[in-house]
Design an enzyme around this catalytic site. Structure first.
Site, PDB file in Angstrom:
ATOM      1  N   GLU A 121      17.393  -4.860 -30.611  1.00 43.39           N
ATOM      2  CA  GLU A 121      17.196  -3.539 -31.323  1.00 43.39           C
ATOM      3  C   GLU A 121      18.569  -3.109 -31.336  1.00 43.39           C
ATOM      4  OE1 GLU A 121      14.446  -1.383 -28.988  1.00 43.39           O
ATOM      5  OE2 GLU A 121      12.965  -3.156 -29.025  1.00 43.39           O
ATOM      6  N   HIS A 169      10.577   1.241 -32.280  1.00 42.17           N
ATOM      7  CA  HIS A 169      10.441   1.600 -30.645  1.00 42.17           C
ATOM      8  C   HIS A 169      10.108   2.954 -30.378  1.00 42.17           C
ATOM      9  CE1 HIS A 169      12.210   0.194 -26.376  1.00 42.17           C
ATOM     10  NE2 HIS A 169      11.082   1.048 -26.316  1.00 42.17           N
ATOM     11  N   ARG A 228       8.373  -5.170 -24.860  1.00 37.34           N
ATOM     12  CA  ARG A 228       9.747  -5.369 -25.021  1.00 37.34           C
ATOM     13  C   ARG A 228       9.847  -6.759 -26.100  1.00 37.34           C
ATOM     14  NH1 ARG A 228      10.463  -1.277 -23.396  1.00 37.34           N
ATOM     15  NH2 ARG A 228      11.655  -0.664 -21.623  1.00 37.34           N
TER      16      ARG A 228
HETATM   17  P1  NAP Z   1       2.971  -1.725 -15.032  1.00 35.56           P
HETATM   18  O1  NAP Z   1       2.169  -0.843 -14.550  1.00 35.56           O
HETATM   19  O2  NAP Z   1       4.071  -2.558 -14.063  1.00 35.56           O
HETATM   20  O3  NAP Z   1       2.233  -3.085 -15.569  1.00 35.56           O
HETATM   21  C1  NAP Z   1       2.761  -4.170 -15.891  1.00 35.56           C
HETATM   22  C2  NAP Z   1       1.618  -5.185 -15.951  1.00 35.56           C
HETATM   23  O4  NAP Z   1       2.320  -6.562 -16.265  1.00 35.56           O
HETATM   24  C3  NAP Z   1       0.952  -5.568 -14.675  1.00 35.56           C
HETATM   25  O5  NAP Z   1      -0.469  -5.457 -14.858  1.00 35.56           O
HETATM   26  C4  NAP Z   1       1.569  -6.912 -14.154  1.00 35.56           C
HETATM   27  O6  NAP Z   1       0.370  -7.451 -13.542  1.00 35.56           O
HETATM   28  C5  NAP Z   1       1.888  -7.584 -15.635  1.00 35.56           C
HETATM   29  N1  NAP Z   1       3.002  -8.591 -15.178  1.00 35.56           N
HETATM   30  C6  NAP Z   1       4.279  -8.323 -14.739  1.00 35.56           C
HETATM   31  N2  NAP Z   1       4.903  -9.641 -15.018  1.00 35.56           N
HETATM   32  C7  NAP Z   1       4.274 -10.372 -15.229  1.00 35.56           C
HETATM   33  C8  NAP Z   1       4.559 -11.775 -15.614  1.00 35.56           C
HETATM   34  N3  NAP Z   1       5.599 -12.216 -15.234  1.00 35.56           N
HETATM   35  N4  NAP Z   1       3.500 -12.343 -16.160  1.00 35.56           N
HETATM   36  C9  NAP Z   1       2.223 -11.844 -16.509  1.00 35.56           C
HETATM   37  N5  NAP Z   1       2.082 -10.672 -16.424  1.00 35.56           N
HETATM   38  C10 NAP Z   1       3.064  -9.876 -15.790  1.00 35.56           C
HETATM   39  O7  NAP Z   1       3.875  -1.486 -16.337  1.00 35.56           O
HETATM   40  P2  NAP Z   1       3.543  -0.101 -17.428  1.00 35.56           P
HETATM   41  O8  NAP Z   1       3.921   1.012 -16.717  1.00 35.56           O
HETATM   42  O9  NAP Z   1       2.191  -0.464 -17.799  1.00 35.56           O
HETATM   43  O10 NAP Z   1       4.797  -0.578 -18.375  1.00 35.56           O
HETATM   44  C11 NAP Z   1       4.803  -1.908 -19.153  1.00 35.56           C
HETATM   45  C12 NAP Z   1       5.860  -2.096 -20.015  1.00 35.56           C
HETATM   46  O11 NAP Z   1       5.806  -1.216 -21.133  1.00 35.56           O
HETATM   47  C13 NAP Z   1       7.261  -1.550 -19.440  1.00 35.56           C
HETATM   48  O12 NAP Z   1       7.842  -2.182 -18.612  1.00 35.56           O
HETATM   49  C14 NAP Z   1       7.983  -1.282 -20.812  1.00 35.56           C
HETATM   50  O13 NAP Z   1       8.866  -2.396 -20.871  1.00 35.56           O
HETATM   51  C15 NAP Z   1       6.946  -1.177 -21.864  1.00 35.56           C
HETATM   52  N6  NAP Z   1       7.013  -0.038 -22.676  1.00 35.56           N
HETATM   53  C16 NAP Z   1       7.331   0.446 -23.873  1.00 35.56           C
HETATM   54  C17 NAP Z   1       7.227   1.402 -24.318  1.00 35.56           C
HETATM   55  C18 NAP Z   1       7.563   1.310 -25.791  1.00 35.56           C
HETATM   56  O14 NAP Z   1       8.167   2.579 -26.114  1.00 35.56           O
HETATM   57  N7  NAP Z   1       7.249   0.614 -26.815  1.00 35.56           N
HETATM   58  C19 NAP Z   1       7.107   2.402 -23.695  1.00 35.56           C
HETATM   59  C20 NAP Z   1       6.972   2.404 -22.316  1.00 35.56           C
HETATM   60  C21 NAP Z   1       6.785   1.307 -21.848  1.00 35.56           C
HETATM   61  P3  NAP Z   1       0.474  -8.563 -12.381  1.00 35.56           P
HETATM   62  O15 NAP Z   1       1.522  -7.846 -11.452  1.00 35.56           O
HETATM   63  O16 NAP Z   1      -0.863  -8.815 -11.879  1.00 35.56           O
HETATM   64  O17 NAP Z   1       1.181  -9.626 -13.016  1.00 35.56           O
HETATM   65  C1  8YV Z   2      11.723   4.630 -24.316  1.00 36.39           C
HETATM   66  C2  8YV Z   2      10.464   2.724 -23.204  1.00 36.39           C
HETATM   67  O1  8YV Z   2      11.768   4.509 -25.697  1.00 36.39           O
HETATM   68  O2  8YV Z   2       9.688   3.574 -21.214  1.00 36.39           O
HETATM   69  C3  8YV Z   2      10.248   2.659 -21.675  1.00 36.39           C
HETATM   70  O3  8YV Z   2      10.361   1.515 -21.053  1.00 36.39           O
HETATM   71  O4  8YV Z   2      10.765   1.668 -23.728  1.00 36.39           O
HETATM   72  C4  8YV Z   2      10.357   4.011 -23.843  1.00 36.39           C
HETATM   73  O5  8YV Z   2       9.469   4.776 -23.476  1.00 36.39           O
HETATM   74  C5  8YV Z   2      12.669   4.258 -23.805  1.00 36.39           C
HETATM   75  O6  8YV Z   2      12.553   4.522 -22.216  1.00 36.39           O
HETATM   76  C6  8YV Z   2      14.036   5.352 -24.257  1.00 36.39           C
HETATM   77  O7  8YV Z   2      15.190   4.949 -23.532  1.00 36.39           O
END
Ligand code: NAP
Ligand code: 8YV
Length: 323
Positions: free
Chosen positions: A261, A279, A232
């Site tokens: 964004e 994104h 993010r």
């Molecule tokens: P997840 O499985 O919950 O993993 C998040 C990781 O972050 C965990 O390892 C957690 O470890 C760590 N974390 C959480 N809070 C923290 C903090 N305050 N300080 C340091 N580390 C912290 O989540 P995920 O499914 O991998 O997804 C991660 C993120 O990717 C989503 O929340 C979303 O914002 C982003 N995302 C972006 C896209 C895109 O289109 N660019 C798509 C999908 C997701 P600990 O609990 O050990 O701290």
């Molecule tokens: C998508 C994301 O672009 O899953 C997330 O957290 O940021 C992305 O996969 C978003 O969910 C679309 O709304």
């Protein structure tokens, strides 16, 4: 079809045909439409389908007295107050795991493209510079680098597997060390940034991670360092990132996400050593179909059986009570 739900967010067109087989739909394409629904149908609404980027405000949740479930398309859910929802007994669901591969691929692609100057060199050929100036400057090798992952969660672990295949030395930072992972744990993000050459950000957004990657972290990464953010925009202090790049205190950046964004600072757009994407981490046909299906199935299952497939952690106890 006595169950009324609000449909809002990015995948509205795709979800409508499926959801209309099960529910009476109220489409909130914009803020005005949502206000109108809240004014005229607030007591009817039992469910909301939304997305990570659209979310659902605390005010909207409070204005729906019979709301039972909010199904969000996307894994990040900082745009929905899940704690407030859970306190009212409202279950929030999201779409974890189905998008891991695509987001991890994108992080790897950004690393490969930045290391090997892919965008620069392709543009070099296209504008005829090869014939006039000869070969472009040599790039950096992508394999064998020291890579740090901020957030070794579902996506972070898939990122790590990809970089391990490139013989990279992997480290991670999170709030606590994890068992059974073969990567070095840093309890201090600045120390990890000092150690690595590429820092990949894949933690959730929201207040807990706001500005976690600040000037100190960027300076620790240094002039030869690369920042990749597929999490993010809020996690990185954008003004600090811009000045670090402008002043040569940071080497390069690959960004899929931004603070405001779809507005991207012109200063970033004007820079050479960055790759900027709108994104698109999960934006493939396959993954978006899987995310959409899961969003729909969470709603349908809830109203059929009282169970959901993928509650957010804050609501997991509610899902357990119902099962
Ligand atoms: P997840 O499985 O919950 O993993 C998040 C990781 O972050 C965990 O390892 C957690 O470890 C760590 N974390 C959480 N809070 C923290 C903090 N305050 N300080 C340091 N580390 C912290 O989540 P995920 O499914 O991998 O997804 C991660 C993120 O990717 C989503 O929340 C979303 O914002 C982003 N995302 C972006 C896209 C895109 O289109 N660019 C798509 C999908 C997701 P600990 O609990 O050990 O701290
Ligand atoms: C998508 C994301 O672009 O899953 C997330 O957290 O940021 C992305 O996969 C978003 O969910 C679309 O709304």
């Amino acid at each position: 079809m006595n169950t009324h739900i609000i449909l809002m967010g990015d995948s509205t067109e795709v979800m409508q045909p499926q959801l209309s087989k099960h529910f009476t739909l109220h489409r909130a394409g914009d803020e005005a439409a949502l206000v109108d629904i809240l004014a005229h149908h607030s007591r009817d609404i039992q469910g909301v389908a939304t997305s990570a980027t659209t979310g659902l405000s605390a005010d909207a949740i409070a204005a729906l007295p019979n709301l039972k479930v909010v199904s969000s398309c996307g894994v990040g859910y900082e745009s929905i107050d899940a704690t407030a929802a859970a306190a009212r007994g409202v279950i929030v669901t999201h779409t974890p795991d189905v998008l891991n591969n695509d987001v991890a691929d994108l992080a790897l692609m950004l690393h490969l493209a930045l290391s090997r100057s892919l965008m620069h060199d392709a543009a070099w050929l296209r504008r005829g510079a090869w014939a006039i100036k000869g070969s472009p400057p040599v790039a950096r090798t992508a394999s064998g680098r020291r890579v740090g992952i901020l957030g070794l969660g579902r996506i972070g672990k898939d990122v790590a597997r990809r970089f391990a295949a490139l013989d990279c030395e992997l480290s991670y930072h999170g709030r606590r060390p994890q068992v059974d992972v073969p990567y070095r744990y840093f309890d201090n993000l600045v120390e990890m940034a000092q150690h690595v050459e590429t820092l990949i950000v894949v933690v959730p957004g929201g207040t807990a991670t706001q500005g976690l990657v600040d000037r100190t972290v960027l300076d620790a990464l240094g002039p030869q360092g690369t920042l990749i953010n597929v999490a993010r925009g809020s996690v990185v202090e954008e003004p600090a990132l811009i000045s670090a790049l402008q002043e040569g205190r940071l080497g390069a950046a690959g960004l899929d996400v931004f603070a405001d964004e779809p507005n991207v600072p012109q200063a970033l757009i004007d820079m050479d050593r960055v790759i900027l994407l709108p994104h698109v981490g999960s934006a493939t046909r396959e993954t978006r179909a899987a995310m959409t299906d899961l969003t729909i199935n969470n709603l349908v299952q809830f109203f059929d059986t009282g169970e959901v497939l993928t509650p957010v952690p804050e609501c997991a106890h509610l899902a357990a009570i119902r099962t």
